[in-house]
Design a protein around this motif. Structure first.
Motif, PDB file in Angstrom:
ATOM      1  N   VAL A  91      33.346  30.465  24.600  1.00 15.23           N
ATOM      2  CA  VAL A  91      32.374  31.218  23.807  1.00 15.23           C
ATOM      3  C   VAL A  91      31.884  32.435  24.586  1.00 15.23           C
ATOM      4  O   VAL A  91      31.798  33.545  24.057  1.00 15.23           O
ATOM      5  CB  VAL A  91      31.182  30.324  23.402  1.00 15.23           C
ATOM      6  N   ALA A  92      31.550  32.221  25.863  1.00 18.01           N
ATOM      7  CA  ALA A  92      31.073  33.331  26.689  1.00 18.01           C
ATOM      8  C   ALA A  92      32.115  34.439  26.789  1.00 18.01           C
ATOM      9  O   ALA A  92      31.765  35.626  26.906  1.00 18.01           O
ATOM     10  CB  ALA A  92      30.713  32.813  28.083  1.00 18.01           C
ATOM     11  N   SER A  93      33.388  34.067  26.723  1.00 20.81           N
ATOM     12  CA  SER A  93      34.464  35.051  26.843  1.00 20.81           C
ATOM     13  C   SER A  93      34.481  36.060  25.701  1.00 20.81           C
ATOM     14  O   SER A  93      35.121  37.108  25.814  1.00 20.81           O
ATOM     15  CB  SER A  93      35.818  34.335  26.920  1.00 20.81           C
ATOM     16  N   THR A  94      33.796  35.763  24.609  1.00 16.24           N
ATOM     17  CA  THR A  94      33.774  36.702  23.494  1.00 16.24           C
ATOM     18  C   THR A  94      32.889  37.910  23.763  1.00 16.24           C
ATOM     19  O   THR A  94      33.043  38.945  23.107  1.00 16.24           O
ATOM     20  CB  THR A  94      33.270  36.019  22.206  1.00 16.24           C
ATOM     21  N   GLY A  95      31.962  37.802  24.725  1.00 21.92           N
ATOM     22  CA  GLY A  95      31.019  38.898  24.913  1.00 21.92           C
ATOM     23  C   GLY A  95      30.866  39.381  26.339  1.00 21.92           C
ATOM     24  O   GLY A  95      30.045  40.270  26.596  1.00 21.92           O
ATOM     25  N   THR A  96      31.624  38.839  27.276  1.00 25.46           N
ATOM     26  CA  THR A  96      31.523  39.303  28.661  1.00 25.46           C
ATOM     27  C   THR A  96      32.794  38.926  29.402  1.00 25.46           C
ATOM     28  O   THR A  96      33.655  38.223  28.879  1.00 25.46           O
ATOM     29  CB  THR A  96      30.295  38.670  29.365  1.00 25.46           C
ATOM     30  N   SER A  97      32.915  39.399  30.633  1.00 25.74           N
ATOM     31  CA  SER A  97      34.074  39.070  31.459  1.00 25.74           C
ATOM     32  C   SER A  97      33.696  37.996  32.460  1.00 25.74           C
ATOM     33  O   SER A  97      32.649  38.095  33.110  1.00 25.74           O
ATOM     34  CB  SER A  97      34.588  40.318  32.185  1.00 25.74           C
ATOM     35  N   LEU A  98      34.534  36.983  32.596  1.00 26.45           N
ATOM     36  CA  LEU A  98      34.294  35.897  33.534  1.00 26.45           C
ATOM     37  C   LEU A  98      35.366  35.802  34.601  1.00 26.45           C
ATOM     38  O   LEU A  98      35.074  35.500  35.760  1.00 26.45           O
ATOM     39  CB  LEU A  98      34.238  34.556  32.797  1.00 26.45           C
ATOM     40  N   PHE A  99      36.614  36.059  34.225  1.00 26.12           N
ATOM     41  CA  PHE A  99      37.729  35.756  35.106  1.00 26.12           C
ATOM     42  C   PHE A  99      38.138  36.929  35.991  1.00 26.12           C
ATOM     43  O   PHE A  99      39.164  36.865  36.657  1.00 26.12           O
ATOM     44  CB  PHE A  99      38.936  35.288  34.284  1.00 26.12           C
ATOM     45  N   ASP A 100      37.345  37.991  36.015  1.00 25.52           N
ATOM     46  CA  ASP A 100      37.630  39.104  36.904  1.00 25.52           C
ATOM     47  C   ASP A 100      36.559  39.233  37.982  1.00 25.52           C
ATOM     48  O   ASP A 100      36.427  40.268  38.617  1.00 25.52           O
ATOM     49  CB  ASP A 100      37.753  40.414  36.126  1.00 25.52           C
ATOM     50  N   ARG A 101      35.780  38.161  38.181  1.00 29.97           N
ATOM     51  CA  ARG A 101      34.725  38.160  39.199  1.00 29.97           C
ATOM     52  C   ARG A 101      34.633  36.780  39.841  1.00 29.97           C
ATOM     53  O   ARG A 101      34.883  35.760  39.185  1.00 29.97           O
ATOM     54  CB  ARG A 101      33.390  38.559  38.581  1.00 29.97           C
ATOM     55  N   PRO A 102      34.300  36.714  41.116  1.00 26.34           N
ATOM     56  CA  PRO A 102      34.293  35.422  41.814  1.00 26.34           C
ATOM     57  C   PRO A 102      33.371  34.384  41.183  1.00 26.34           C
ATOM     58  O   PRO A 102      33.710  33.194  41.156  1.00 26.34           O
ATOM     59  CB  PRO A 102      33.827  35.793  43.234  1.00 26.34           C
ATOM     60  N   GLU A 103      32.195  34.808  40.680  1.00 25.78           N
ATOM     61  CA  GLU A 103      31.273  33.830  40.100  1.00 25.78           C
ATOM     62  C   GLU A 103      31.898  33.108  38.911  1.00 25.78           C
ATOM     63  O   GLU A 103      31.730  31.893  38.754  1.00 25.78           O
ATOM     64  CB  GLU A 103      29.978  34.525  39.677  1.00 25.78           C
ATOM     65  N   GLY A 104      32.610  33.841  38.068  1.00 25.17           N
ATOM     66  CA  GLY A 104      33.271  33.214  36.937  1.00 25.17           C
ATOM     67  C   GLY A 104      34.361  32.255  37.371  1.00 25.17           C
ATOM     68  O   GLY A 104      34.527  31.169  36.806  1.00 25.17           O
ATOM     69  N   MET A 105      35.109  32.621  38.414  1.00 27.70           N
ATOM     70  CA  MET A 105      36.169  31.745  38.899  1.00 27.70           C
ATOM     71  C   MET A 105      35.610  30.502  39.572  1.00 27.70           C
ATOM     72  O   MET A 105      36.221  29.433  39.543  1.00 27.70           O
ATOM     73  CB  MET A 105      37.074  32.518  39.862  1.00 27.70           C
ATOM     74  N   ILE A 106      34.428  30.627  40.189  1.00 29.81           N
ATOM     75  CA  ILE A 106      33.783  29.458  40.790  1.00 29.81           C
ATOM     76  C   ILE A 106      33.398  28.462  39.700  1.00 29.81           C
ATOM     77  O   ILE A 106      33.650  27.256  39.818  1.00 29.81           O
ATOM     78  CB  ILE A 106      32.553  29.893  41.611  1.00 29.81           C
ATOM     79  N   VAL A 107      32.779  28.954  38.632  1.00 32.38           N
ATOM     80  CA  VAL A 107      32.397  28.070  37.527  1.00 32.38           C
ATOM     81  C   VAL A 107      33.637  27.439  36.902  1.00 32.38           C
ATOM     82  O   VAL A 107      33.664  26.234  36.608  1.00 32.38           O
ATOM     83  CB  VAL A 107      31.585  28.846  36.469  1.00 32.38           C
ATOM     84  N   LEU A 108      34.692  28.233  36.723  1.00 31.89           N
ATOM     85  CA  LEU A 108      35.924  27.701  36.148  1.00 31.89           C
ATOM     86  C   LEU A 108      36.555  26.657  37.077  1.00 31.89           C
ATOM     87  O   LEU A 108      37.090  25.647  36.610  1.00 31.89           O
ATOM     88  CB  LEU A 108      36.909  28.848  35.892  1.00 31.89           C
ATOM     89  N   ALA A 109      36.487  26.868  38.382  1.00 36.07           N
ATOM     90  CA  ALA A 109      37.052  25.898  39.329  1.00 36.07           C
ATOM     91  C   ALA A 109      36.290  24.581  39.278  1.00 36.07           C
ATOM     92  O   ALA A 109      36.900  23.502  39.353  1.00 36.07           O
ATOM     93  CB  ALA A 109      37.012  26.479  40.744  1.00 36.07           C
TER      94      ALA A 109
END
Length: 433
Positions: free
Chosen positions: A391-409
């Protein structure tokens, strides 16, 4: 006050983390995983200091992240990376590298490889930690990690130092450079709080409420919407523990949200949500080439609709190789000075249809597998966390920043852990001194 407060928070958060990790202190690999996340959160908390300090042509934040990821990756045993679970991660990363080479954007590869190395090594180390130490111990350590950004947010509120947006809105995000970055971290904290087996419902709801409050004060609409699946899953299983009264509790949560949220949310945030109604009601107004958008059209959703349309048009005009493999990491559509604020469009434009299908296919498979796990509560909450990311991916970028990759990991490792019972046992690397 700010430098002293930041120093105190960094020292206090490190002490809290070490206390929580004390039973695992002889496990070098697990300690490295938590140290990696803490360092990134600490660097982000330094704000302009970490961004403006230049070392070897790179900011302190970028260089510190690169060195930390590189060190943990090199120190981890090679056997860790042979897990078949990680095969989709490697395939996604390789597709991005291929697209980068095709488009001639090799200069963006170091940061791209760093992000995916961070994701892979952290997911594998946390999965190992779950297997060796159990979910409660690992989740306690993760809660200690997320205490750092929440404390920084509290400092910005006490010190009266909000970030003021172009529209005059206030965002309390500590030293984190952008409200979207802090909101991603707060969303991760919400997922961990919902996953943790709290001793009482009161403790659980207090932790979830704290994470929601952090999202509210971050003043980022997309993440508030993304939080709903996690809160819903948490409410259902809290009610199920109360002899089937989950529906009544859920209705109370919904009613209180409708009555209270408009009163506590900033007025600018309320106005932003009304724009979603405008988009839904007048959808046909925005289904047109981007060059025909009027000034009023561009204003809707902070120009996001215009940006989305521009990227969609650029994807449709790409030749076949770039349509399949993309234009490379960090590439922007013609005429655009910003990323699309939509991961579906960004990943498709930068990494092509193949990259987008691989990444989002991996996430959907992860959510489905977690939802079917034998441990129902942990599986459903984890699946809801992946849904929140989608859902968040519809309005912002997550996978091009370390914080997003940490949450995804964290989500990936948790999903792997809760689905482990469905798979044949595999050797687990033992802790090392």
């Amino acid at each position: 006050m700010w430098p002293a407060g930041t120093a105190a928070i960094l020292a206090g958060s490190l002490w809290l983390l070490l206390v929580q990790l004390r039973p695992m202190r002889d496990d070098r690999l697990t300690m490295m995983a938590f140290a990696l996340v803490w360092l990134r959160f600490a660097l982000a908390a330094l704000g302009p200091t970490a961004l403006q300090t230049q070392i070897a042509g790179q900011s302190l934040m970028a260089l510190g992240t690169l060195l930390a990821v590189g060190a943990v990756t090199l120190l981890a045993p090679l056997g860790l990376f042979r897990s078949e679970r990680a095969a989709p991660i490697y395939a996604i990363a390789l597709l991005g590298i291929a697209g980068s080479v095709l488009s001639g954007s090799a200069g963006a590869l170091p940061s791209y490889v760093t992000l995916w190395a961070l994701f892979a090594v952290l997911a594998l180390l946390l999965e190992r930690a779950y297997a060796l130490h159990g979910p409660p111990a690992v989740l306690r350590g993760l809660l200690a990690l997320f205490a750092l950004p929440l404390a920084m947010q509290a400092l910005s509120m006490v010190a009266g130092q909000p970030k003021i947006g172009p529209d005059g809105s206030y965002s309390y995000i500590g030293g984190y450079g952008h409200e979207s970055v802090f909101a991603i971290v707060a969303l991760g904290g919400l997922v961990v709080a919902a996953l943790y087996p709290w001793p009482t419902r009161r403790h659980g709801w207090a932790a979830v409420a704290l994470a929601i409050a952090a999202l509210l004060f971050a003043n980022y609409r997309t993440m508030l919407l993304a939080a709903l699946p996690v809160v819903l899953a948490f409410a259902i299983f809290d009610g199920r523990a109360g002899h089937g009264r989950w529906l009544r509790r859920l209705l109370w949560v919904a009613l209180l949200s409708v009555l209270v949220l408009p009163l506590v949310m900033p007025q600018t945030l309320v106005e932003r949500f009304t724009e979603i109604g405008v988009l839904v009601r007048d959808l046909d107004r925005f289904l047109k080439p981007p060059e025909t958008f009027t000034a009023a059209d561009k204003d809707v959703l902070s120009a996001r609709v215009y940006i989305w349309t521009s990227y969609a048009a650029a994807i449709g005009q790409a030749d076949l190789p770039r349509l399949l493999l993309g234009h490379g990491p960090e590439a922007l559509a013609p005429g655009m000075q910003v990323h699309p604020h939509n991961e579906y469009l960004r990943v498709t434009y930068q990494h092509g249809l193949l990259g987008a299908a691989a990444l989002f296919g991996f996430l959907f498979a992860l959510a489905i597998a977690a939802a079917r796990a034998a441990h129902r509560r942990a599986g459903i909450v984890t699946s809801a966390g992946v849904a929140a990311v989608l859902v968040a991916s519809t309005g912002t970028s997550l996978f091009d920043r370390p914080e997003g990759m940490i949450v995804l990991a964290i989500l990936t490792a948790t999903a792997w852990s809760v689905t482990a019972a469905r798979r044949a046992p595999r050797p687990v690397l033992r802790p090392t001194a």
